[in-house]
Scaffold this motif. Structure first.
Motif, PDB file in Angstrom:
ATOM      1  N   GLN A 167       0.860  -1.178   0.000  1.00  0.00           N
ATOM      2  CA  GLN A 167       0.000   0.000   0.000  1.00  0.00           C
ATOM      3  C   GLN A 167       0.903   1.238   0.000  1.00  0.00           C
ATOM      4  O   GLN A 167       1.570   1.521   0.994  1.00  0.00           O
ATOM      5  N   ILE A 168       0.902   1.961  -1.118  1.00  0.00           N
ATOM      6  CA  ILE A 168       1.848   3.061  -1.294  1.00  0.00           C
ATOM      7  C   ILE A 168       1.673   4.131  -0.222  1.00  0.00           C
ATOM      8  O   ILE A 168       2.663   4.657   0.314  1.00  0.00           O
ATOM      9  N   ASP A 169       0.429   4.464   0.119  1.00  0.00           N
ATOM     10  CA  ASP A 169       0.214   5.510   1.114  1.00  0.00           C
ATOM     11  C   ASP A 169       0.731   5.092   2.488  1.00  0.00           C
ATOM     12  O   ASP A 169       1.305   5.912   3.224  1.00  0.00           O
ATOM     13  N   ILE A 173       3.848   6.689   4.774  1.00  0.00           N
ATOM     14  CA  ILE A 173       3.769   7.056   6.193  1.00  0.00           C
ATOM     15  C   ILE A 173       4.934   6.461   6.967  1.00  0.00           C
ATOM     16  O   ILE A 173       5.547   7.125   7.815  1.00  0.00           O
ATOM     17  N   ALA A 174       5.280   5.201   6.691  1.00  0.00           N
ATOM     18  CA  ALA A 174       6.409   4.561   7.364  1.00  0.00           C
ATOM     19  C   ALA A 174       7.718   5.296   7.061  1.00  0.00           C
ATOM     20  O   ALA A 174       8.539   5.516   7.961  1.00  0.00           O
ATOM     21  N   ILE A 175       7.927   5.677   5.811  1.00  0.00           N
ATOM     22  CA  ILE A 175       9.147   6.398   5.444  1.00  0.00           C
ATOM     23  C   ILE A 175       9.168   7.776   6.095  1.00  0.00           C
ATOM     24  O   ILE A 175      10.213   8.243   6.572  1.00  0.00           O
ATOM     25  N   ALA A 176       8.006   8.438   6.158  1.00  0.00           N
ATOM     26  CA  ALA A 176       7.939   9.743   6.812  1.00  0.00           C
ATOM     27  C   ALA A 176       8.260   9.624   8.300  1.00  0.00           C
ATOM     28  O   ALA A 176       8.956  10.482   8.869  1.00  0.00           O
ATOM     29  N   MET A 177       7.780   8.568   8.954  1.00  0.00           N
ATOM     30  CA  MET A 177       8.109   8.334  10.361  1.00  0.00           C
ATOM     31  C   MET A 177       9.601   8.119  10.543  1.00  0.00           C
ATOM     32  O   MET A 177      10.230   8.670  11.464  1.00  0.00           O
ATOM     33  N   MET A 178      10.187   7.320   9.646  1.00  0.00           N
ATOM     34  CA  MET A 178      11.627   7.055   9.713  1.00  0.00           C
ATOM     35  C   MET A 178      12.435   8.342   9.555  1.00  0.00           C
ATOM     36  O   MET A 178      13.370   8.612  10.323  1.00  0.00           O
ATOM     37  N   LEU A 179      12.083   9.154   8.564  1.00  0.00           N
ATOM     38  CA  LEU A 179      12.824  10.386   8.308  1.00  0.00           C
ATOM     39  C   LEU A 179      12.640  11.394   9.435  1.00  0.00           C
ATOM     40  O   LEU A 179      13.587  12.107   9.799  1.00  0.00           O
ATOM     41  N   MET A 180      11.429  11.456  10.002  1.00  0.00           N
ATOM     42  CA  MET A 180      11.169  12.414  11.072  1.00  0.00           C
ATOM     43  C   MET A 180      11.971  12.088  12.322  1.00  0.00           C
ATOM     44  O   MET A 180      12.601  12.962  12.926  1.00  0.00           O
ATOM     45  N   ALA A 246       2.109  -2.094   5.995  1.00  0.00           N
ATOM     46  CA  ALA A 246       1.899  -1.574   4.643  1.00  0.00           C
ATOM     47  C   ALA A 246       2.029  -2.653   3.586  1.00  0.00           C
ATOM     48  O   ALA A 246       1.448  -2.541   2.504  1.00  0.00           O
ATOM     49  N   PHE A 247       2.789  -3.718   3.884  1.00  0.00           N
ATOM     50  CA  PHE A 247       3.001  -4.794   2.912  1.00  0.00           C
ATOM     51  C   PHE A 247       2.105  -5.998   3.169  1.00  0.00           C
ATOM     52  O   PHE A 247       1.759  -6.721   2.234  1.00  0.00           O
ATOM     53  N   TYR A 248       1.745  -6.229   4.432  1.00  0.00           N
ATOM     54  CA  TYR A 248       0.949  -7.411   4.778  1.00  0.00           C
ATOM     55  C   TYR A 248      -0.437  -6.951   5.238  1.00  0.00           C
ATOM     56  O   TYR A 248      -0.594  -6.466   6.373  1.00  0.00           O
TER      57      TYR A 248
END
Length: 286
Positions: A167-169, A173-180, A246-248
């Motif tokens: 799920q791209i969205d 969100i996961a990448i945004a959490m990681m970067l933040m 997001a993947f499962y």
């Protein structure tokens, strides 16, 4: 030969003042500073790209290929030892959903923590501020980590039978959490590394067990009490849980708290900026 009488001082024409070439109004001053800061950030990003891999054949390509290739290689190695993952049917995908956020956080926090020290010579110029150095590194490494994650996940998804439904969205969100969180920890450490010489090696020691405490090889749901309550405070648990959710599609991850992760990242970012704004000049001159 008589000279004509000189004109009285009151009648002597005064030289006309040159119109000011710089900005006059407060709005123009802010606009001028904003564009100057954007130019400085752009120049620092280009410098980052050139100094990182500019002398190697392929240039910036290696900034993406090195971490991506390392994760893919580790995935292949661990796939031999772990045939059945705790979630899903593909161990490479399960491992990647844990390793990509973990290494992305480490790289972001480490690079941002060294931003001021890396650009110390340029900060002597009035046109470059510590904020420019921080934003340049955050922007450069955010772009790099997004591309690394894209390469790894697309490669595993296309080449193997992962039986996942990305799920791209939710991945965003996961990448945004990681970067933040990475940026927040990095900005805070940017001050602490300069203020206290012992903090950098101490932080390095403190981060070593996080490879095992971030649920890369196992599921947070399988951790017994009371250890599960203690691990919950590790923000990487929530980031990795969000990436796996997001993947499962069947994995809910009820323990994931977006408020906690974004709040922690923003809080550390704001606190680090306040400390740097107050003490960065003293730290540079010490």
């Amino acid at each position: 030969m008589t000279q004509p009488p000189s004109a009285p001082p009151s009648q002597v024409p005064l030289p006309q003042a040159r119109p000011a070439s710089g900005p006059r109004t407060l709005k123009e001053v802010r606009k001028h500073r904003r564009f100057a800061s954007l130019r400085a950030i752009g120049a620092l990003i280009l410098r980052e790209m050139q100094t990182s891999h500019g002398r190697q054949a392929g240039g910036y390509f290696w900034a993406i290929a090195e971490p991506a290739g390392g994760i893919v290689l580790l995935t292949i190695i661990f796939s031999v030892a772990f045939q059945v993952p705790p979630l899903g049917t593909s161990f490479p995908m399960f491992y990647a959903t844990g390793m990509v956020p973990f290494l992305g956080y480490l790289d972001m926090s480490g690079k941002v923590a060294g931003a001021v020290r890396y650009s110390a010579a340029l900060l002597a110029y009035p046109a470059v501020t510590f904020m420019d150095a921080l934003l340049a590194r955050i922007a450069f490494n955010s772009m790099t980590q997004i591309m690394v994650a894209t390469v790894i996940f697309v490669t595993i998804y296309v080449t193997g039978d992962t039986r996942t439904d990305p799920q791209i969205d939710q991945i965003a969100i996961a990448i945004a959490m990681m970067l933040m969180v990475g940026a927040g920890v990095g900005v805070m450490n940017c001050f602490l590394f300069e203020a206290f010489s012992f903090w950098q090696p101490l932080w390095s020691i403190f981060m070593r067990p996080f490879f095992l405490l971030s649920c890369i090889f196992f599921m947070f749901d399988d951790v017994p009490q009371p250890y599960q309550d203690w691990l919950w405070w590790n923000p990487l648990i929530h980031i990795i849980g969000q990436m796996r959710a997001a993947f499962y599609p069947g994995y809910t991850g009820d323990y994931i708290s977006h408020v906690y992760v974004f709040g922690l990242g923003l809080g550390l970012f704001a606190l680090g900026l306040m400390l740097l704004a107050r003490y960065h000049r003293d730290l540079q001159n010490s």
